[in-house]
Design an enzyme around this catalytic site. Structure first.
Site, PDB file in Angstrom:
ATOM      1  N   THR A 162      15.388  39.464  29.913  1.00 49.14           N
ATOM      2  CA  THR A 162      16.567  39.447  29.031  1.00 49.14           C
ATOM      3  C   THR A 162      16.703  40.829  28.402  1.00 49.14           C
ATOM      4  O   THR A 162      17.286  41.720  28.994  1.00 49.14           O
ATOM      5  CB  THR A 162      16.466  38.341  27.959  1.00 49.14           C
ATOM      6  OG1 THR A 162      15.202  38.425  27.300  1.00 49.14           O
ATOM      7  CG2 THR A 162      16.623  36.965  28.574  1.00 49.14           C
ATOM      8  N   LYS A 188       8.107  37.605  30.754  1.00 50.09           N
ATOM      9  CA  LYS A 188       9.251  38.267  30.136  1.00 50.09           C
ATOM     10  C   LYS A 188       9.160  38.067  28.635  1.00 50.09           C
ATOM     11  O   LYS A 188       8.587  37.080  28.146  1.00 50.09           O
ATOM     12  CB  LYS A 188      10.586  37.753  30.664  1.00 50.09           C
ATOM     13  CG  LYS A 188      10.922  36.297  30.402  1.00 50.09           C
ATOM     14  CD  LYS A 188      11.450  35.959  29.026  1.00 50.09           C
ATOM     15  CE  LYS A 188      12.637  36.827  28.645  1.00 50.09           C
ATOM     16  NZ  LYS A 188      13.076  36.456  27.236  1.00 50.09           N
ATOM     17  N   THR A 199      11.962  35.203  22.692  1.00 46.32           N
ATOM     18  CA  THR A 199      11.918  34.222  23.746  1.00 46.32           C
ATOM     19  C   THR A 199      11.137  34.850  24.847  1.00 46.32           C
ATOM     20  O   THR A 199      11.547  35.878  25.350  1.00 46.32           O
ATOM     21  CB  THR A 199      13.344  34.018  24.116  1.00 46.32           C
ATOM     22  OG1 THR A 199      14.013  33.727  22.998  1.00 46.32           O
ATOM     23  CG2 THR A 199      13.839  33.355  25.276  1.00 46.32           C
ATOM     24  N   GLU A 286      11.096  45.055  21.423  1.00 50.32           N
ATOM     25  CA  GLU A 286      12.419  45.629  21.186  1.00 50.32           C
ATOM     26  C   GLU A 286      12.330  46.823  20.238  1.00 50.32           C
ATOM     27  O   GLU A 286      11.957  46.697  19.078  1.00 50.32           O
ATOM     28  CB  GLU A 286      13.350  44.561  20.629  1.00 50.32           C
ATOM     29  CG  GLU A 286      13.680  43.505  21.680  1.00 50.32           C
ATOM     30  CD  GLU A 286      14.429  42.309  21.135  1.00 50.32           C
ATOM     31  OE1 GLU A 286      15.040  41.585  21.947  1.00 50.32           O
ATOM     32  OE2 GLU A 286      14.396  42.076  19.924  1.00 50.32           O
ATOM     33  N   ASN A 410      19.104  43.762  18.384  1.00 47.85           N
ATOM     34  CA  ASN A 410      19.365  42.390  17.992  1.00 47.85           C
ATOM     35  C   ASN A 410      20.750  42.218  17.390  1.00 47.85           C
ATOM     36  O   ASN A 410      21.342  41.136  17.470  1.00 47.85           O
ATOM     37  CB  ASN A 410      18.274  41.908  17.030  1.00 47.85           C
ATOM     38  CG  ASN A 410      17.016  41.549  17.782  1.00 47.85           C
ATOM     39  OD1 ASN A 410      16.927  40.501  18.396  1.00 47.85           O
ATOM     40  ND2 ASN A 410      16.040  42.447  17.757  1.00 47.85           N
ATOM     41  N   SER A 415      26.653  40.900  22.447  1.00 47.13           N
ATOM     42  CA  SER A 415      27.853  41.679  22.747  1.00 47.13           C
ATOM     43  C   SER A 415      28.027  41.881  24.253  1.00 47.13           C
ATOM     44  O   SER A 415      27.068  41.893  24.997  1.00 47.13           O
ATOM     45  CB  SER A 415      27.771  43.050  22.073  1.00 47.13           C
ATOM     46  OG  SER A 415      27.659  42.885  20.677  1.00 47.13           O
TER      47      SER A 415
END
Length: 415
Positions: A162, A188, A199, A286, A410, A415
Protein backbone atom coordinates in the site's frame (compact mmCIF):
# COMPACT_ATOMS: atom_id res chain seq x y z
CA UNK A 1 13.57 6.35 1.18
CA UNK A 2 13.65 3.32 3.48
CA UNK A 3 16.45 3.06 6.04
CA UNK A 4 19.17 0.66 4.86
CA UNK A 5 16.61 -1.54 3.11
CA UNK A 6 17.70 -2.70 -0.34
CA UNK A 7 15.32 -3.75 -3.05
CA UNK A 8 14.91 -7.55 -2.86
CA UNK A 9 16.13 -9.49 -5.89
CA UNK A 10 14.18 -12.38 -7.34
CA UNK A 11 17.41 -14.36 -7.67
CA UNK A 12 17.81 -14.26 -3.87
CA UNK A 13 14.35 -15.72 -3.20
CA UNK A 14 13.81 -19.47 -2.95
CA UNK A 15 10.95 -21.32 -4.54
CA UNK A 16 8.95 -23.32 -2.00
CA UNK A 17 7.84 -26.72 -3.23
CA UNK A 18 4.10 -27.03 -2.77
CA UNK A 19 3.32 -23.32 -3.23
CA UNK A 20 2.20 -21.62 -6.43
CA UNK A 21 1.60 -17.89 -6.68
CA UNK A 22 -0.43 -15.83 -9.11
CA UNK A 23 -0.60 -12.03 -9.26
CA UNK A 24 -2.77 -9.80 -11.42
CA UNK A 25 -4.32 -6.34 -11.82
CA UNK A 26 -7.97 -6.26 -10.76
CA UNK A 27 -8.45 -2.48 -10.54
CA UNK A 28 -9.60 -2.71 -6.94
CA UNK A 29 -8.60 0.87 -6.13
CA UNK A 30 -6.14 2.07 -8.75
CA UNK A 31 -5.63 1.17 -12.37
CA UNK A 32 -2.44 -0.32 -13.76
CA UNK A 33 -1.08 -1.84 -10.59
CA UNK A 34 -0.86 -5.39 -9.27
CA UNK A 35 -3.41 -5.65 -6.49
CA UNK A 36 -4.70 -9.24 -6.39
CA UNK A 37 -2.59 -12.22 -5.33
CA UNK A 38 -3.42 -15.90 -4.86
CA UNK A 39 -1.39 -18.61 -3.14
CA UNK A 40 -2.26 -22.17 -4.15
CA UNK A 41 -1.08 -24.83 -1.70
CA UNK A 42 -0.55 -28.52 -2.41
CA UNK A 43 -2.71 -30.99 -0.56
CA UNK A 44 -1.18 -31.87 2.81
CA UNK A 45 0.12 -28.37 3.50
CA UNK A 46 -0.30 -27.18 7.08
CA UNK A 47 -1.25 -23.59 7.90
CA UNK A 48 -1.24 -21.54 11.09
CA UNK A 49 -1.90 -17.86 11.65
CA UNK A 50 -2.22 -15.10 14.19
CA UNK A 51 -4.40 -12.04 13.76
CA UNK A 52 -5.00 -8.55 15.04
CA UNK A 53 -6.42 -8.07 18.54
CA UNK A 54 -8.20 -4.92 17.38
CA UNK A 55 -11.88 -5.42 18.29
CA UNK A 56 -12.77 -3.85 14.94
CA UNK A 57 -11.23 -6.82 13.14
CA UNK A 58 -11.75 -6.65 9.40
CA UNK A 59 -14.19 -8.98 7.64
CA UNK A 60 -11.47 -11.17 6.10
CA UNK A 61 -9.86 -11.62 9.53
CA UNK A 62 -13.17 -12.87 10.90
CA UNK A 63 -13.59 -15.27 7.98
CA UNK A 64 -10.01 -16.55 8.29
CA UNK A 65 -10.55 -17.35 11.96
CA UNK A 66 -13.62 -19.38 11.05
CA UNK A 67 -12.00 -21.25 8.17
CA UNK A 68 -8.91 -22.20 10.14
CA UNK A 69 -11.14 -24.30 12.40
CA UNK A 70 -12.11 -26.48 9.43
CA UNK A 71 -10.68 -30.00 9.31
CA UNK A 72 -10.51 -29.94 5.52
CA UNK A 73 -7.14 -28.20 5.30
CA UNK A 74 -6.34 -24.79 3.81
CA UNK A 75 -5.50 -24.96 0.11
CA UNK A 76 -5.58 -21.35 -1.06
CA UNK A 77 -5.07 -17.75 0.03
CA UNK A 78 -6.46 -14.70 -1.75
CA UNK A 79 -5.04 -11.26 -0.96
CA UNK A 80 -6.18 -7.89 -2.21
CA UNK A 81 -4.71 -4.47 -1.66
CA UNK A 82 -6.40 -1.10 -2.08
CA UNK A 83 -9.33 -1.87 0.22
CA UNK A 84 -9.25 -3.24 3.78
CA UNK A 85 -12.86 -4.47 3.87
CA UNK A 86 -12.90 -3.30 7.49
CA UNK A 87 -15.65 -1.38 9.20
CA UNK A 88 -17.99 -2.67 6.53
CA UNK A 89 -20.45 -4.63 8.68
CA UNK A 90 -22.44 -7.59 7.41
CA UNK A 91 -22.04 -6.62 3.72
CA UNK A 92 -18.25 -6.79 4.19
CA UNK A 93 -18.49 -10.26 5.70
CA UNK A 94 -20.65 -11.36 2.79
CA UNK A 95 -18.09 -9.97 0.33
CA UNK A 96 -15.25 -11.84 2.02
CA UNK A 97 -17.29 -15.05 1.85
CA UNK A 98 -18.13 -14.42 -1.82
CA UNK A 99 -14.43 -14.04 -2.55
CA UNK A 100 -13.66 -17.40 -0.92
CA UNK A 101 -16.51 -19.13 -2.74
CA UNK A 102 -15.43 -17.77 -6.12
CA UNK A 103 -11.85 -18.97 -5.71
CA UNK A 104 -12.99 -22.30 -4.28
CA UNK A 105 -15.20 -22.92 -7.33
CA UNK A 106 -12.31 -22.12 -9.67
CA UNK A 107 -10.07 -24.62 -7.87
CA UNK A 108 -12.69 -27.27 -7.10
CA UNK A 109 -12.21 -26.77 -3.38
CA UNK A 110 -14.56 -26.36 -0.45
CA UNK A 111 -15.38 -22.80 0.55
CA UNK A 112 -13.67 -23.28 3.94
CA UNK A 113 -10.36 -24.20 2.30
CA UNK A 114 -9.74 -20.60 1.21
CA UNK A 115 -8.40 -17.80 3.43
CA UNK A 116 -9.09 -14.17 2.38
CA UNK A 117 -6.87 -11.18 3.25
CA UNK A 118 -7.36 -7.49 2.54
CA UNK A 119 -5.39 -4.30 3.13
CA UNK A 120 -5.99 -0.68 2.25
CA UNK A 121 -8.56 1.97 3.10
CA UNK A 122 -10.91 1.23 6.01
CA UNK A 123 -14.70 1.67 5.93
CA UNK A 124 -15.10 1.61 2.16
CA UNK A 125 -17.12 -1.16 0.46
CA UNK A 126 -14.99 -3.84 -1.16
CA UNK A 127 -15.40 -3.79 -4.97
CA UNK A 128 -16.04 -7.50 -4.82
CA UNK A 129 -17.21 -7.79 -8.43
CA UNK A 130 -13.88 -6.45 -9.69
CA UNK A 131 -12.00 -8.73 -7.29
CA UNK A 132 -13.89 -11.83 -8.42
CA UNK A 133 -13.49 -10.84 -12.07
CA UNK A 134 -9.72 -10.76 -11.52
CA UNK A 135 -9.48 -14.22 -9.97
CA UNK A 136 -9.28 -16.23 -13.25
CA UNK A 137 -6.21 -14.25 -14.33
CA UNK A 138 -4.59 -14.75 -10.93
CA UNK A 139 -5.26 -18.50 -11.02
CA UNK A 140 -3.93 -18.75 -14.57
CA UNK A 141 -0.82 -16.88 -13.47
CA UNK A 142 -0.32 -19.35 -10.62
CA UNK A 143 -0.66 -22.30 -12.98
CA UNK A 144 2.20 -21.10 -15.19
CA UNK A 145 5.01 -23.08 -13.60
CA UNK A 146 5.48 -26.00 -11.22
CA UNK A 147 5.97 -23.82 -8.14
CA UNK A 148 6.36 -20.26 -6.95
CA UNK A 149 9.65 -18.99 -8.35
CA UNK A 150 11.64 -16.11 -6.94
CA UNK A 151 10.04 -13.84 -9.52
CA UNK A 152 6.57 -14.82 -8.33
CA UNK A 153 7.48 -14.19 -4.70
CA UNK A 154 8.73 -10.74 -5.66
CA UNK A 155 5.55 -10.11 -7.67
CA UNK A 156 3.49 -11.10 -4.63
CA UNK A 157 5.51 -8.84 -2.34
CA UNK A 158 4.83 -5.99 -4.77
CA UNK A 159 1.19 -6.92 -5.20
CA UNK A 160 0.34 -6.57 -1.50
CA UNK A 161 1.93 -3.12 -1.02
CA UNK A 162 0.00 0.00 0.00
CA UNK A 163 2.13 2.94 1.21
CA UNK A 164 5.25 0.77 1.20
CA UNK A 165 8.06 2.23 -0.90
CA UNK A 166 9.75 -1.14 -1.61
CA UNK A 167 8.53 -4.75 -1.58
CA UNK A 168 9.61 -6.84 1.41
CA UNK A 169 10.78 -10.40 0.79
CA UNK A 170 13.30 -12.69 2.51
CA UNK A 171 14.56 -16.24 2.00
CA UNK A 172 16.64 -18.64 4.06
CA UNK A 173 17.88 -22.23 3.76
CA UNK A 174 18.80 -24.58 6.59
CA UNK A 175 19.00 -28.27 7.42
CA UNK A 176 16.74 -30.57 9.41
CA UNK A 177 17.46 -34.26 9.69
CA UNK A 178 20.09 -34.04 6.99
CA UNK A 179 17.65 -32.53 4.48
CA UNK A 180 17.84 -29.02 3.05
CA UNK A 181 14.82 -26.92 4.00
CA UNK A 182 13.81 -23.63 2.39
CA UNK A 183 11.77 -20.72 3.76
CA UNK A 184 10.56 -17.61 1.97
CA UNK A 185 8.44 -14.81 3.37
CA UNK A 186 6.86 -11.56 2.24
CA UNK A 187 5.27 -8.74 4.20
CA UNK A 188 3.68 -5.37 3.71
CA UNK A 189 3.30 -2.45 6.04
CA UNK A 190 4.63 1.05 6.57
CA UNK A 191 1.98 2.82 8.66
CA UNK A 192 -0.70 1.86 11.18
CA UNK A 193 1.94 -0.43 12.61
CA UNK A 194 1.90 -1.72 16.16
CA UNK A 195 0.96 -5.35 15.65
CA UNK A 196 -0.72 -6.83 18.67
CA UNK A 197 -1.61 -10.34 17.58
CA UNK A 198 -1.04 -11.27 16.19
CA UNK A 199 -2.10 -2.14 8.24
CA UNK A 200 0.45 -5.27 8.19
CA UNK A 201 0.34 -8.58 6.40
CA UNK A 202 3.00 -11.27 6.63
CA UNK A 203 3.20 -14.62 4.83
CA UNK A 204 5.99 -17.14 5.47
CA UNK A 205 6.17 -20.45 3.65
CA UNK A 206 8.54 -23.35 4.19
CA UNK A 207 8.80 -26.85 2.79
CA UNK A 208 9.50 -28.17 6.30
CA UNK A 209 7.42 -31.07 7.59
CA UNK A 210 5.41 -29.89 10.59
CA UNK A 211 2.46 -31.53 12.31
CA UNK A 212 -0.69 -29.49 11.51
CA UNK A 213 -1.63 -29.16 15.18
CA UNK A 214 1.60 -27.23 15.84
CA UNK A 215 1.08 -24.55 13.22
CA UNK A 216 -0.88 -22.01 15.25
CA UNK A 217 1.69 -22.24 18.05
CA UNK A 218 4.53 -21.94 15.53
CA UNK A 219 2.95 -18.79 14.08
CA UNK A 220 2.46 -17.33 17.56
CA UNK A 221 6.03 -18.00 18.67
CA UNK A 222 7.46 -16.52 15.50
CA UNK A 223 5.22 -13.45 15.75
CA UNK A 224 6.23 -12.87 19.37
CA UNK A 225 9.89 -12.44 18.45
CA UNK A 226 9.28 -10.42 15.30
CA UNK A 227 6.05 -8.67 14.33
CA UNK A 228 4.97 -8.29 17.96
CA UNK A 229 8.19 -6.41 18.70
CA UNK A 230 7.89 -3.57 16.19
CA UNK A 231 6.04 -0.28 16.06
CA UNK A 232 5.92 2.61 13.60
CA UNK A 233 3.14 4.75 15.03
CA UNK A 234 1.44 2.74 17.80
CA UNK A 235 -1.74 2.08 15.79
CA UNK A 236 -2.90 -1.53 15.73
CA UNK A 237 -4.49 -2.19 12.35
CA UNK A 238 -7.86 -3.82 11.85
CA UNK A 239 -6.30 -6.23 9.35
CA UNK A 240 -3.03 -7.46 10.86
CA UNK A 241 -2.21 -11.07 10.12
CA UNK A 242 0.80 -13.33 10.00
CA UNK A 243 0.43 -16.66 8.23
CA UNK A 244 2.88 -19.58 8.33
CA UNK A 245 2.66 -22.37 5.74
CA UNK A 246 4.51 -25.68 5.90
CA UNK A 247 4.13 -27.77 2.77
CA UNK A 248 5.94 -30.87 4.09
CA UNK A 249 7.89 -31.36 0.88
CA UNK A 250 11.43 -31.28 2.36
CA UNK A 251 11.27 -34.95 3.27
CA UNK A 252 12.67 -34.92 6.81
CA UNK A 253 10.87 -36.58 9.76
CA UNK A 254 7.82 -34.55 10.79
CA UNK A 255 8.32 -32.07 13.61
CA UNK A 256 5.81 -33.04 16.29
CA UNK A 257 7.08 -31.01 19.26
CA UNK A 258 8.34 -27.43 19.05
CA UNK A 259 10.17 -27.87 22.35
CA UNK A 260 12.16 -30.86 21.10
CA UNK A 261 15.66 -30.41 19.70
CA UNK A 262 14.40 -30.48 16.12
CA UNK A 263 11.46 -28.20 17.00
CA UNK A 264 13.81 -25.63 18.50
CA UNK A 265 16.04 -25.90 15.44
CA UNK A 266 13.04 -25.11 13.24
CA UNK A 267 12.08 -22.11 15.36
CA UNK A 268 15.66 -20.85 15.41
CA UNK A 269 15.85 -21.09 11.62
CA UNK A 270 12.50 -19.41 10.90
CA UNK A 271 12.72 -16.65 13.54
CA UNK A 272 15.37 -14.63 11.64
CA UNK A 273 13.18 -14.70 8.52
CA UNK A 274 10.21 -13.31 10.44
CA UNK A 275 12.45 -10.75 12.16
CA UNK A 276 13.95 -9.53 8.90
CA UNK A 277 10.44 -9.03 7.50
CA UNK A 278 9.37 -7.17 10.64
CA UNK A 279 12.49 -5.00 10.54
CA UNK A 280 11.81 -4.24 6.88
CA UNK A 281 8.42 -2.82 7.83
CA UNK A 282 10.03 -0.48 10.36
CA UNK A 283 12.85 0.48 8.00
CA UNK A 284 10.17 1.40 5.45
CA UNK A 285 7.98 3.14 8.04
CA UNK A 286 6.09 6.05 6.58
CA UNK A 287 8.56 8.91 6.34
CA UNK A 288 11.22 7.05 8.35
CA UNK A 289 14.82 8.27 8.24
CA UNK A 290 16.20 6.23 11.16
CA UNK A 291 15.91 2.65 12.40
CA UNK A 292 15.93 2.52 16.20
CA UNK A 293 16.46 -0.47 18.46
CA UNK A 294 15.09 -0.01 21.99
CA UNK A 295 16.55 -2.56 24.40
CA UNK A 296 15.32 -2.66 27.98
CA UNK A 297 17.38 -4.65 30.48
CA UNK A 298 17.08 -5.37 34.17
CA UNK A 299 13.33 -5.79 34.38
CA UNK A 300 11.61 -8.10 36.83
CA UNK A 301 9.85 -9.76 33.90
CA UNK A 302 9.37 -9.41 30.16
CA UNK A 303 6.06 -7.61 30.57
CA UNK A 304 7.51 -4.59 32.34
CA UNK A 305 10.47 -4.48 29.96
CA UNK A 306 7.99 -4.26 27.08
CA UNK A 307 5.99 -1.57 28.87
CA UNK A 308 9.08 0.61 29.06
CA UNK A 309 10.30 -0.26 25.55
CA UNK A 310 7.00 0.54 23.86
CA UNK A 311 6.52 3.73 25.87
CA UNK A 312 9.82 4.98 24.44
CA UNK A 313 9.36 3.53 20.96
CA UNK A 314 5.89 5.03 20.49
CA UNK A 315 6.46 8.46 22.07
CA UNK A 316 5.95 11.17 19.42
CA UNK A 317 8.27 13.43 21.41
CA UNK A 318 11.03 10.83 21.42
CA UNK A 319 10.55 9.97 17.75
CA UNK A 320 10.57 13.59 16.58
CA UNK A 321 13.70 14.26 18.63
CA UNK A 322 15.43 11.41 16.81
CA UNK A 323 14.32 12.82 13.46
CA UNK A 324 15.86 16.19 14.38
CA UNK A 325 18.99 14.56 15.91
CA UNK A 326 18.16 16.62 18.98
CA UNK A 327 19.59 14.99 22.14
CA UNK A 328 16.60 16.03 24.24
CA UNK A 329 16.95 12.71 26.01
CA UNK A 330 14.88 13.62 29.04
CA UNK A 331 11.98 12.62 26.81
CA UNK A 332 13.17 9.01 27.04
CA UNK A 333 13.25 9.17 30.83
CA UNK A 334 9.76 10.70 30.88
CA UNK A 335 8.44 7.86 28.70
CA UNK A 336 9.96 5.23 30.99
CA UNK A 337 8.39 7.03 33.94
CA UNK A 338 4.86 6.93 32.53
CA UNK A 339 5.15 3.43 31.07
CA UNK A 340 3.04 1.90 33.84
CA UNK A 341 5.64 0.25 36.08
CA UNK A 342 3.95 1.41 39.24
CA UNK A 343 6.72 0.68 41.75
CA UNK A 344 9.62 1.79 39.55
CA UNK A 345 12.54 3.29 41.45
CA UNK A 346 13.83 5.91 39.02
CA UNK A 347 17.09 6.14 40.94
CA UNK A 348 17.98 2.78 39.45
CA UNK A 349 17.55 3.89 35.81
CA UNK A 350 20.51 3.68 33.43
CA UNK A 351 20.54 4.92 29.82
CA UNK A 352 22.98 4.42 26.97
CA UNK A 353 22.60 5.94 23.52
CA UNK A 354 24.83 3.84 21.32
CA UNK A 355 28.24 3.94 22.97
CA UNK A 356 27.40 7.04 25.01
CA UNK A 357 26.50 6.69 28.70
CA UNK A 358 23.77 9.28 29.19
CA UNK A 359 22.12 8.49 32.53
CA UNK A 360 23.35 6.69 35.62
CA UNK A 361 21.39 6.09 38.82
CA UNK A 362 18.46 8.06 37.44
CA UNK A 363 20.38 11.24 36.64
CA UNK A 364 22.69 12.70 34.02
CA UNK A 365 26.02 10.89 33.81
CA UNK A 366 28.80 13.28 34.90
CA UNK A 367 30.78 12.65 31.70
CA UNK A 368 27.82 13.00 29.31
CA UNK A 369 28.07 15.74 26.69
CA UNK A 370 25.25 16.69 24.32
CA UNK A 371 27.56 16.69 21.31
CA UNK A 372 28.21 12.99 21.99
CA UNK A 373 24.50 12.29 22.11
CA UNK A 374 23.93 14.22 18.91
CA UNK A 375 26.71 12.29 17.17
CA UNK A 376 24.83 9.06 17.79
CA UNK A 377 21.44 10.54 16.91
CA UNK A 378 22.68 11.57 13.48
CA UNK A 379 23.29 7.94 12.57
CA UNK A 380 20.78 6.02 10.43
CA UNK A 381 20.72 3.08 12.86
CA UNK A 382 20.60 3.76 16.60
CA UNK A 383 20.60 1.64 19.74
CA UNK A 384 18.83 2.89 22.86
CA UNK A 385 19.65 0.75 25.89
CA UNK A 386 17.67 1.32 29.10
CA UNK A 387 18.50 -0.37 32.38
CA UNK A 388 15.73 -0.67 34.95
CA UNK A 389 17.91 -2.15 37.69
CA UNK A 390 15.17 -4.45 38.98
CA UNK A 391 15.95 -7.94 37.71
CA UNK A 392 17.31 -9.99 34.83
CA UNK A 393 14.58 -9.78 32.16
CA UNK A 394 15.50 -8.30 28.78
CA UNK A 395 13.28 -7.33 25.82
CA UNK A 396 13.89 -5.52 22.53
CA UNK A 397 11.54 -3.47 20.36
CA UNK A 398 12.30 -1.93 16.98
CA UNK A 399 10.91 1.42 15.82
CA UNK A 400 11.67 4.43 13.61
CA UNK A 401 11.59 8.22 13.86
CA UNK A 402 8.73 10.58 12.96
CA UNK A 403 9.48 12.97 10.10
CA UNK A 404 7.48 15.64 8.30
CA UNK A 405 6.75 13.06 5.62
CA UNK A 406 4.78 10.86 8.04
CA UNK A 407 2.15 13.60 8.31
CA UNK A 408 2.21 14.27 4.58
CA UNK A 409 1.79 10.60 3.63
CA UNK A 410 -1.14 10.07 5.96
CA UNK A 411 -2.79 13.39 5.14
CA UNK A 412 -2.72 12.45 1.45
CA UNK A 413 -3.43 8.73 1.86
CA UNK A 414 -6.89 8.77 0.27
CA UNK A 415 -6.08 11.37 -2.35
Amino acid sequence: MPVSLPMPQASDLHAIAGVRIGVTEAGIRKANRKDLTVFLLDEGSAVGAVFTQNRYAAAPVQVCRQHLTSKLGIRALVINTGNANAGTGEPGLADAQKTCSALARALNLAHEQVLPFSTGVIMEPLPVDRLIAGLPAAVTSAAQGPMATGERWLDAATGIMTTDTVPKAVSHSFEIGGRTVHATGIAKGAGMIRPNMATMLGFLATDACVAPELMSTLARRLADVSFNRVTVDGDTSTNDCFVVIATGRAGHPTVTDLDSAVGRALLNALAPVAQRLAHAIVRDGEGATKFITVRVEGGRDSAECLLAAYAVAQSPLVKTAFFASDPNLGRILAAVGYAGITDLDVNGIDLHLGDVHVVTRGGRHPDYREEDGQRVMKQAEILVCIGLGRGKAVETVWTCDFSHDYVTINADYRS
